[in-house]
Scaffold this active site. Structure first.
Site, PDB file in Angstrom:
ATOM      1  N   ASN A  89      67.669  13.224  42.291  1.00 52.40           N
ATOM      2  CA  ASN A  89      66.480  13.084  41.439  1.00 52.40           C
ATOM      3  C   ASN A  89      65.168  13.152  42.205  1.00 52.40           C
ATOM      4  OD1 ASN A  89      64.806  11.729  39.100  1.00 52.40           O
ATOM      5  ND2 ASN A  89      64.614  10.344  40.850  1.00 52.40           N
ATOM      6  N   TYR A 154      56.634  24.372  42.761  1.00 54.34           N
ATOM      7  CA  TYR A 154      57.486  23.465  41.985  1.00 54.34           C
ATOM      8  C   TYR A 154      58.438  24.253  41.076  1.00 54.34           C
ATOM      9  CZ  TYR A 154      58.570  19.448  38.923  1.00 54.34           C
ATOM     10  OH  TYR A 154      59.204  18.459  38.201  1.00 54.34           O
ATOM     11  N   ALA A 155      57.893  25.259  40.361  1.00 57.85           N
ATOM     12  CA  ALA A 155      58.723  26.060  39.443  1.00 57.85           C
ATOM     13  C   ALA A 155      59.829  26.778  40.215  1.00 57.85           C
ATOM     14  CB  ALA A 155      57.857  27.062  38.688  1.00 57.85           C
ATOM     15  N   ALA A 156      59.482  27.287  41.410  1.00 58.49           N
ATOM     16  CA  ALA A 156      60.485  27.993  42.218  1.00 58.49           C
ATOM     17  C   ALA A 156      61.632  27.055  42.584  1.00 58.49           C
ATOM     18  CB  ALA A 156      59.836  28.555  43.487  1.00 58.49           C
ATOM     19  N   ILE A 187      57.597  13.933  30.774  1.00 56.89           N
ATOM     20  CA  ILE A 187      58.045  12.546  30.664  1.00 56.89           C
ATOM     21  C   ILE A 187      56.962  11.651  31.268  1.00 56.89           C
ATOM     22  CG2 ILE A 187      59.937  10.956  31.252  1.00 56.89           C
ATOM     23  CD1 ILE A 187      60.838  13.578  29.750  1.00 56.89           C
TER      24      ILE A 187
HETATM   25  P1  NAD Z   1      58.129  10.117  40.586  1.00 59.26           P
HETATM   26  O1  NAD Z   1      57.082  10.747  41.440  1.00 59.26           O
HETATM   27  O2  NAD Z   1      57.722   9.009  39.687  1.00 59.26           O
HETATM   28  O3  NAD Z   1      59.351   9.602  41.497  1.00 59.26           O
HETATM   29  C1  NAD Z   1      59.933  10.431  42.470  1.00 59.26           C
HETATM   30  C2  NAD Z   1      60.566   9.581  43.536  1.00 59.26           C
HETATM   31  O4  NAD Z   1      61.090  10.457  44.549  1.00 59.26           O
HETATM   32  C3  NAD Z   1      59.556   8.641  44.237  1.00 59.26           C
HETATM   33  O5  NAD Z   1      60.045   7.327  44.258  1.00 59.26           O
HETATM   34  C4  NAD Z   1      59.437   9.247  45.626  1.00 59.26           C
HETATM   35  O6  NAD Z   1      59.170   8.291  46.650  1.00 59.26           O
HETATM   36  C5  NAD Z   1      60.803   9.883  45.804  1.00 59.26           C
HETATM   37  N1  NAD Z   1      60.768  10.894  46.874  1.00 59.26           N
HETATM   38  C6  NAD Z   1      59.812  11.846  47.081  1.00 59.26           C
HETATM   39  N2  NAD Z   1      60.070  12.528  48.210  1.00 59.26           N
HETATM   40  C7  NAD Z   1      61.216  12.008  48.723  1.00 59.26           C
HETATM   41  C8  NAD Z   1      61.966  12.284  49.888  1.00 59.26           C
HETATM   42  N3  NAD Z   1      61.595  13.233  50.769  1.00 59.26           N
HETATM   43  N4  NAD Z   1      63.088  11.559  50.119  1.00 59.26           N
HETATM   44  C9  NAD Z   1      63.468  10.591  49.267  1.00 59.26           C
HETATM   45  N5  NAD Z   1      62.792  10.273  48.142  1.00 59.26           N
HETATM   46  C10 NAD Z   1      61.660  10.959  47.889  1.00 59.26           C
HETATM   47  O7  NAD Z   1      58.799  11.304  39.778  1.00 59.26           O
HETATM   48  P2  NAD Z   1      59.531  11.325  38.340  1.00 59.26           P
HETATM   49  O8  NAD Z   1      58.532  11.749  37.336  1.00 59.26           O
HETATM   50  O9  NAD Z   1      60.307  10.075  38.130  1.00 59.26           O
HETATM   51  O10 NAD Z   1      60.500  12.576  38.562  1.00 59.26           O
HETATM   52  C11 NAD Z   1      61.822  12.442  39.037  1.00 59.26           C
HETATM   53  C12 NAD Z   1      62.465  13.819  39.059  1.00 59.26           C
HETATM   54  O11 NAD Z   1      62.427  14.405  37.754  1.00 59.26           O
HETATM   55  C13 NAD Z   1      61.766  14.812  39.985  1.00 59.26           C
HETATM   56  O12 NAD Z   1      62.716  15.641  40.607  1.00 59.26           O
HETATM   57  C14 NAD Z   1      60.898  15.601  39.041  1.00 59.26           C
HETATM   58  O13 NAD Z   1      60.602  16.885  39.555  1.00 59.26           O
HETATM   59  C15 NAD Z   1      61.785  15.659  37.815  1.00 59.26           C
HETATM   60  N6  NAD Z   1      61.022  15.892  36.580  1.00 59.26           N
HETATM   61  C16 NAD Z   1      60.074  15.036  36.159  1.00 59.26           C
HETATM   62  C17 NAD Z   1      59.368  15.320  34.994  1.00 59.26           C
HETATM   63  C18 NAD Z   1      58.295  14.408  34.456  1.00 59.26           C
HETATM   64  O14 NAD Z   1      57.671  14.782  33.451  1.00 59.26           O
HETATM   65  N7  NAD Z   1      58.045  13.261  35.024  1.00 59.26           N
HETATM   66  C19 NAD Z   1      59.633  16.486  34.286  1.00 59.26           C
HETATM   67  C20 NAD Z   1      60.602  17.349  34.754  1.00 59.26           C
HETATM   68  C21 NAD Z   1      61.295  17.039  35.915  1.00 59.26           C
END
Ligand code: NAD
Length: 246
Positions: A89, A154-156, A187
């Protein structure tokens, strides 16, 4: 409870969707490994859960560093003997339009969102293959499917995660490992809090359901796909986006 006694590693579990998913998995009876940058037993939620004698482990792991992932996996195996579920995630953004994007920002996002998934997936899949079972769930995004203004990097990565997951589903199925993708829409999390209110309102308007997603919406999808209820589902991309089409 859907996940009784399953051992689940969740990356990016410190906040947002990852934290919600970790809490959901615990409610469903799983033992949960919290993985994040700077994560340890002093993390507020982890501390509370440990005080309640919940089955929780916490590791400070950067998903771009293979050594630290391997150390974490070795320690989990020493303590809990198996790994049933991996939720890849962890993810980041570093947005700008193509004409302004720096190579550094491109590489940074590829390293975490794509190579990080490869790193954790490959290391954990070795264990699951020896066990003869396991579930890997990878985080994509609606942005990976449709593209999005300002998100070349990001999209890639999020489209790349889909291709990688479908490949793993083909390679690992015979070893008893299922691999699926969750593609969230917009989200409300700390990641999207950075987005302008105007954009979030626009996204809300595009959903036939008229709202943004909640962290719980995504955690529920992960819990279903991780459970035996999804035992004939592999190589799938589950969009959890309220019907938004960009
Ligand atoms: P967020 O930024 O709230 O949380 C992401 C977490 O990942 C953070 O706790 C961060 O410290 C951790 N992280 C970042 N780099 C890291 C690394 N190198 N090693 C370990 N941990 C690391 O993000 P979110 O909104 O909860 O999103 C979670 C996932 O869902 C992501 O992959 C995001 O791309 C995807 N996503 C989110 C949304 C949205 O609308 N929020 C939409 C589509 C996809």
């Amino acid at each position: 409870m859907k996940l009784i006694d399953k051992v689940a590693i969740i990356t990016g579990a410190g906040r947002g969707i990852g934290l919600e998913t970790a809490e959901k998995f615990l409610k469903e009876g799983a033992k949960v490994v919290f993985v994040d940058l700077g994560m340890n037993n002093e993390h507020e939620t982890v501390k509370t859960l440990l005080a309640q004698n919940k089955d929780v482990l916490a590791y400070d792991v950067d998903v771009t560093k293979r050594d630290s992932i391997q150390e974490m996996v070795d320690d989990v195996l020493k303590k809990w003997k198996k790994i049933d579920i991996l939720v890849n995630n962890a993810g980041i953004t570093a947005d700008s339009q193509l004409l302004k994007m720096t190579e550094e920002d491109f590489d940074k996002v590829i390293n975490v969102n794509l190579k990080g998934v490869y790193n954790c997936g490959q290391i954990v899949a070795q264990i699951m293959a020896q066990q003869g079972n396991g579930v890997i769930l990878n985080a994509s995004s609606i942005v990976g499917i449709y593209g999005n203004f300002g998100q070349t990097n990001y999209a890639a990565t999020k489209w790349g995660v889909i291709g990688m997951s479908k490949t793993w589903a083909k390679e690992l199925g015979k070893k008893g490992i299922r691999v699926n993708v969750v593609a969230p829409g917009f989200i409300l999390t700390p990641m999207t809090e950075k987005m302008p209110e105007k954009v979030l309102d626009m996204m809300k308007g595009k959903s036939p359901l008229g709202r943004l997603g909640t962290q719980e919406d995504i955690a529920n999808a992960y819990a279903f796909l991780a459970s035996d209820e999804a035992s004939f589902i592999t190589g799938a991309v589950l969009s959890v986006d309220g019907g938004v089409v960009l």
